[in-house]
Design a protein around this motif. Structure first.
Motif, PDB file in Angstrom:
ATOM      1  N   GLN A 266       0.529  -1.082   0.215  1.00 13.97           N
ATOM      2  CA  GLN A 266       0.019  -0.167  -0.014  1.00 13.97           C
ATOM      3  C   GLN A 266       0.773   1.049  -0.015  1.00 13.97           C
ATOM      4  OE1 GLN A 266      -2.662  -0.961   3.740  1.00 13.97           O
ATOM      5  NE2 GLN A 266      -4.509  -1.766   2.407  1.00 13.97           N
ATOM      6  N   ILE A 267       1.996   1.370   0.647  1.00 12.97           N
ATOM      7  CA  ILE A 267       2.609   2.067   0.369  1.00 12.97           C
ATOM      8  C   ILE A 267       3.390   2.092  -1.171  1.00 12.97           C
ATOM      9  CG2 ILE A 267       5.426   2.925   0.936  1.00 12.97           C
ATOM     10  CD1 ILE A 267       4.565   1.676   3.982  1.00 12.97           C
ATOM     11  N   CYS A 268       3.828   2.076  -1.456  1.00 10.77           N
ATOM     12  CA  CYS A 268       3.556   1.618  -2.982  1.00 10.77           C
ATOM     13  C   CYS A 268       2.832   2.059  -4.144  1.00 10.77           C
ATOM     14  CB  CYS A 268       4.408   0.467  -3.546  1.00 10.77           C
ATOM     15  SG  CYS A 268       6.084  -0.478  -2.722  1.00 10.77           S
ATOM     16  N   LEU A 269       1.712   1.956  -3.456  1.00  9.35           N
ATOM     17  CA  LEU A 269       0.706   2.155  -3.792  1.00  9.35           C
ATOM     18  C   LEU A 269       0.057   3.739  -3.960  1.00  9.35           C
ATOM     19  CD1 LEU A 269      -1.953   2.393  -5.606  1.00  9.35           C
ATOM     20  CD2 LEU A 269      -3.293   1.423  -4.078  1.00  9.35           C
ATOM     21  N   PHE A 270       0.490   4.615  -2.212  1.00  6.35           N
ATOM     22  CA  PHE A 270       0.817   6.013  -2.373  1.00  6.35           C
ATOM     23  C   PHE A 270       2.245   6.187  -2.913  1.00  6.35           C
ATOM     24  CE2 PHE A 270       2.963   9.036   0.325  1.00  6.35           C
ATOM     25  CZ  PHE A 270       2.367   9.342   0.696  1.00  6.35           C
ATOM     26  N   THR A 307       5.608   1.920 -18.985  1.00  9.62           N
ATOM     27  CA  THR A 307       4.336   1.058 -18.433  1.00  9.62           C
ATOM     28  C   THR A 307       4.806  -1.074 -19.259  1.00  9.62           C
ATOM     29  OG1 THR A 307       2.879   1.220 -20.039  1.00  9.62           O
ATOM     30  CG2 THR A 307       2.685   3.010 -18.900  1.00  9.62           C
ATOM     31  N   ILE A 308       5.287  -0.332 -20.278  1.00  8.23           N
ATOM     32  CA  ILE A 308       5.199  -1.443 -21.161  1.00  8.23           C
ATOM     33  C   ILE A 308       6.893  -2.284 -20.289  1.00  8.23           C
ATOM     34  CG2 ILE A 308       6.392  -2.824 -23.209  1.00  8.23           C
ATOM     35  CD1 ILE A 308       5.128  -0.622 -24.521  1.00  8.23           C
ATOM     36  N   MET A 309       7.259  -1.764 -19.868  1.00  7.80           N
ATOM     37  CA  MET A 309       8.295  -1.916 -18.753  1.00  7.80           C
ATOM     38  C   MET A 309       8.643  -2.744 -17.742  1.00  7.80           C
ATOM     39  SD  MET A 309      11.698   0.998 -19.740  1.00  7.80           S
ATOM     40  CE  MET A 309      12.479   0.138 -18.469  1.00  7.80           C
ATOM     41  N   LEU A 310       7.836  -2.027 -17.130  1.00  6.94           N
ATOM     42  CA  LEU A 310       6.893  -1.789 -15.478  1.00  6.94           C
ATOM     43  C   LEU A 310       6.774  -3.798 -15.086  1.00  6.94           C
ATOM     44  CD1 LEU A 310       5.185  -0.148 -12.959  1.00  6.94           C
ATOM     45  CD2 LEU A 310       4.919  -2.394 -13.478  1.00  6.94           C
ATOM     46  N   PRO A 314      13.521  -6.862 -12.743  1.00 10.35           N
ATOM     47  CA  PRO A 314      13.595  -7.824 -11.781  1.00 10.35           C
ATOM     48  C   PRO A 314      13.574  -7.269  -9.784  1.00 10.35           C
ATOM     49  CG  PRO A 314      15.751  -7.439 -12.800  1.00 10.35           C
ATOM     50  CD  PRO A 314      14.485  -6.208 -13.725  1.00 10.35           C
ATOM     51  N   GLN A 315      13.846  -5.470 -10.352  1.00  8.91           N
ATOM     52  CA  GLN A 315      13.923  -5.716  -8.716  1.00  8.91           C
ATOM     53  C   GLN A 315      13.327  -4.602  -8.377  1.00  8.91           C
ATOM     54  OE1 GLN A 315      16.411  -6.642  -7.305  1.00  8.91           O
ATOM     55  NE2 GLN A 315      17.403  -7.508  -8.510  1.00  8.91           N
ATOM     56  N   LEU A 316      12.322  -4.884  -6.993  1.00  9.75           N
ATOM     57  CA  LEU A 316      11.637  -3.618  -6.417  1.00  9.75           C
ATOM     58  C   LEU A 316      11.833  -2.197  -6.990  1.00  9.75           C
ATOM     59  CD1 LEU A 316       8.886  -3.212  -5.196  1.00  9.75           C
ATOM     60  CD2 LEU A 316      10.236  -3.446  -3.234  1.00  9.75           C
ATOM     61  N   TRP A 317      12.868  -1.946  -6.774  1.00  7.54           N
ATOM     62  CA  TRP A 317      13.476  -0.304  -6.562  1.00  7.54           C
ATOM     63  C   TRP A 317      12.879   0.030  -8.128  1.00  7.54           C
ATOM     64  CZ3 TRP A 317      16.796   1.633  -9.955  1.00  7.54           C
ATOM     65  CH2 TRP A 317      17.724   0.236 -10.921  1.00  7.54           C
ATOM     66  N   MET A 318      13.272  -0.789  -9.596  1.00 13.45           N
ATOM     67  CA  MET A 318      13.209  -0.586 -10.716  1.00 13.45           C
ATOM     68  C   MET A 318      11.568  -0.348 -10.532  1.00 13.45           C
ATOM     69  SD  MET A 318      15.371  -3.143 -12.307  1.00 13.45           S
ATOM     70  CE  MET A 318      17.383  -3.041 -12.388  1.00 13.45           C
ATOM     71  N   ILE A 320       9.422   0.618  -8.330  1.00 17.46           N
ATOM     72  CA  ILE A 320       8.942   1.708  -7.560  1.00 17.46           C
ATOM     73  C   ILE A 320       9.101   3.034  -8.805  1.00 17.46           C
ATOM     74  CG2 ILE A 320       9.191   3.391  -5.366  1.00 17.46           C
ATOM     75  CD1 ILE A 320       9.485   0.839  -4.545  1.00 17.46           C
ATOM     76  N   VAL A 321      10.075   3.364  -9.568  1.00 18.31           N
ATOM     77  CA  VAL A 321      10.984   4.119 -10.172  1.00 18.31           C
ATOM     78  C   VAL A 321       9.948   4.597 -11.118  1.00 18.31           C
ATOM     79  CG1 VAL A 321      12.405   4.916 -11.958  1.00 18.31           C
ATOM     80  CG2 VAL A 321      13.380   4.257  -9.326  1.00 18.31           C
ATOM     81  N   LEU A 322      10.149   3.042 -11.759  1.00 15.95           N
ATOM     82  CA  LEU A 322       8.818   3.315 -13.261  1.00 15.95           C
ATOM     83  C   LEU A 322       7.389   3.955 -12.833  1.00 15.95           C
ATOM     84  CD1 LEU A 322      10.381  -0.107 -14.719  1.00 15.95           C
ATOM     85  CD2 LEU A 322      10.458   2.617 -16.010  1.00 15.95           C
ATOM     86  N   SER A 323       6.996   3.381 -11.912  1.00 15.83           N
ATOM     87  CA  SER A 323       5.386   3.849 -10.908  1.00 15.83           C
ATOM     88  C   SER A 323       5.433   5.516 -10.747  1.00 15.83           C
ATOM     89  CB  SER A 323       4.681   3.017  -9.588  1.00 15.83           C
ATOM     90  OG  SER A 323       5.988   3.573  -8.716  1.00 15.83           O
ATOM     91  N   ILE A 324       6.800   5.942 -10.459  1.00 17.49           N
ATOM     92  CA  ILE A 324       6.823   7.343 -10.407  1.00 17.49           C
ATOM     93  C   ILE A 324       6.543   7.991 -11.911  1.00 17.49           C
ATOM     94  CG2 ILE A 324       8.160   9.282  -9.644  1.00 17.49           C
ATOM     95  CD1 ILE A 324       9.083   7.254  -7.305  1.00 17.49           C
ATOM     96  N   LEU A 325       7.278   7.254 -13.202  1.00 19.58           N
ATOM     97  CA  LEU A 325       7.344   8.739 -13.926  1.00 19.58           C
ATOM     98  C   LEU A 325       6.092   7.864 -14.191  1.00 19.58           C
ATOM     99  CD1 LEU A 325      11.081   7.290 -15.325  1.00 19.58           C
ATOM    100  CD2 LEU A 325      10.682   9.198 -14.595  1.00 19.58           C
ATOM    101  N   ILE A 326       5.315   6.994 -14.638  1.00 21.47           N
ATOM    102  CA  ILE A 326       4.434   6.790 -14.854  1.00 21.47           C
ATOM    103  C   ILE A 326       3.341   7.262 -14.310  1.00 21.47           C
ATOM    104  CG2 ILE A 326       2.508   4.953 -15.190  1.00 21.47           C
ATOM    105  CD1 ILE A 326       4.972   2.794 -15.420  1.00 21.47           C
ATOM    106  N   GLY A 327       2.778   7.742 -13.028  1.00 26.96           N
ATOM    107  CA  GLY A 327       1.798   8.755 -12.637  1.00 26.96           C
ATOM    108  C   GLY A 327       2.459  10.214 -13.045  1.00 26.96           C
ATOM    109  N   LEU A 328       3.761  10.320 -13.156  1.00 35.52           N
ATOM    110  CA  LEU A 328       4.047  11.808 -13.140  1.00 35.52           C
ATOM    111  C   LEU A 328       3.939  11.969 -14.493  1.00 35.52           C
ATOM    112  CD1 LEU A 328       7.326  12.383 -12.383  1.00 35.52           C
ATOM    113  CD2 LEU A 328       5.538  13.838 -11.150  1.00 35.52           C
TER     114      LEU A 328
END
Length: 406
Positions: A266-270, A307-310, A314-318, A320-328
């Motif tokens: 849920q923190i990641c969703l936030f 979105t295609i990469m997400l 293989p790594q969680l931090w990747m 999260i970074v992609l989700s930030i870029l997608i959200g922005l």
């Protein structure tokens, strides 16, 4: 509350002089935050509902569909009504529907009871959005993109805060703790009463010169305008379909692939939803300055590579970074699409708000529900692999006409 009323009256005078009524916009933003905090609490407790009521992913999809369809069916009709009739009590009534849903959900014992409670949430949201969007247009002082972004960022902020409050309030104490969100509904109902009064009074002095900020470079027939609005609707659908899927299934994806706890997911969703809030403001400002079409084109189609990469990194931090870029990126389209549509149909802002806040979210809910059945039949990973293609629909922005400033 008397101070609020006085402040709004002062801003009405400011607005009539052609200035942006920021006090009104910020109060509307706060109410949007409260409304959508309540709404976003629901997907955040899906894992708890699934476990406590032994639900399938298909039933989770039905819950999302229930919420979106109630908004979809009612909201355009409310928008039509709001274009012709303006009452100070309309917005507050929506919060009373939401309040009823909150208390029914807190005592729900069966799946049908959950669906009834969720339907009341949807009704409350459908009543809120069209008139509140009209308020933002009138309070804009000509800065429609900025005004719509201020209003919308409240919603995005609410969607970001909702999962955190659900993790703090509901998960440790169970479903009965949902009733604490009733405080938000009551506060919003009081504030919206004053917003409604301002809206009714402001309409008496609203200058028609402020109604259109951008117009098409050449005149078009009603048929062409309808085609352009349809293109905008499809673009909004692709955005909402993707974000609805992220909101409903992102936590399950993280739990399944990386073994996260519900609270951590849920923190990641936030983080994703917070990035959307920032993107909304930036997109509105850029749309006012450079034009809506370019913001729309970049926002939806430009998010596609990320979105295609997400699903495959293989790594969680990747992730999260992609989700930030997608959200922005993808969130910057919302205000641009909605204001673009109101510029094309300046006399029908209520209908436009109803269609783009309501119907597009409802159709996206259909897709999200379908993904629930797909997840049951295959896997959450497969659902994410499919959803990555949705932003590619953004290529149809090429059909939108050029706009010019008055």
């Amino acid at each position: 509350m008397k101070a609020i009323s006085i402040a709004l009256d002062k801003q009405q005078i400011s607005k009539a002089a052609g200035h942006t009524a920021y006090n009104v916009l910020f109060i509307a933003c706060l109410c949007h935050l409260l409304n959508d905090t309540i709404q976003s609490m629901l997907p955040s407790i899906y894992p708890m509902l699934k476990s406590e009521f032994n639900l399938t992913f298909a039933q989770i999809g039905l819950i999302t569909l229930d919420l979106q369809i109630t908004s979809s069916i009612i909201q355009p009709l409310v928008g039509m009504y709001a274009d012709k009739h303006h009452h100070s009590w309309q917005l507050s009534v929506g919060m009373l529907f939401t309040l009823t849903g909150i208390f029914l959900l807190s005592v729900a014992k069966t799946f049908p009871e959950i669906l009834i409670a969720i339907a009341l949430f949807g009704c409350g949201s459908s009543i809120f959005h069209p008139q509140a969007s009209q308020v933002s247009q009138i309070a804009s002082g000509g800065k429609k993109g900025l005004a719509q972004s201020i209003f919308q960022v409240g919603g995005n902020g609410g969607y970001a805060i909702g999962p955190l409050l659900a993790a703090i309030i509901i998960l440790p104490h169970g479903l009965p703790a949902v009733r604490w969100f009733g405080v938000f509904a009551l506060l919003a109902a009081v504030l919206l009463y004053y917003i409604g009064k301002w809206h009714v009074n402001a309409l008496k002095t609203y200058r028609s010169a402020n109604e259109v900020h951008w117009t098409t470079a050449v005149p078009y027939s009603k048929g062409k305008i309808l085609f352009f609005v349809t293109v905008l609707f499809i673009l909004m659908f692709s955005k909402n379909f993707y974000t609805s899927s992220m909101t409903s299934y992102y936590t399950f994806f993280l739990i399944d692939k990386f073994g996260l706890s519900v609270a951590s997911a849920q923190i990641c969703l936030f983080v994703f939803l917070a990035a959307e809030a920032v993107g909304t403001i930036v997109g509105g400002m850029l749309g006012d300055k450079y034009g809506r079409k370019y913001v729309i084109w970049f926002s939806i189609f430009g998010a596609a590579p990320f979105t295609i990469m997400l699903p495959y990194v293989p790594q969680l931090w990747m992730v999260i970074v992609l989700s930030i870029l997608i959200g922005l990126i993808i969130a910057s389209a919302f205000s641009a699409i909605l204001v673009y549509a109101t510029d094309l149909m300046p006399r029908h802002t209520g209908i436009v708000a109803g269609l783009f806040y309501g119907l597009s979210f409802g159709v996206a809910g259909l897709g999200s529900a379908l993904f629930g059945w797909v997840a049951d039949a295959t896997s959450i990973q497969f659902v994410f692999e499919i959803s990555t293609l949705l932003p590619l629909i953004g290529i149809i922005a090429v059909f939108l006409p050029k706009m010019k400033q008055n």
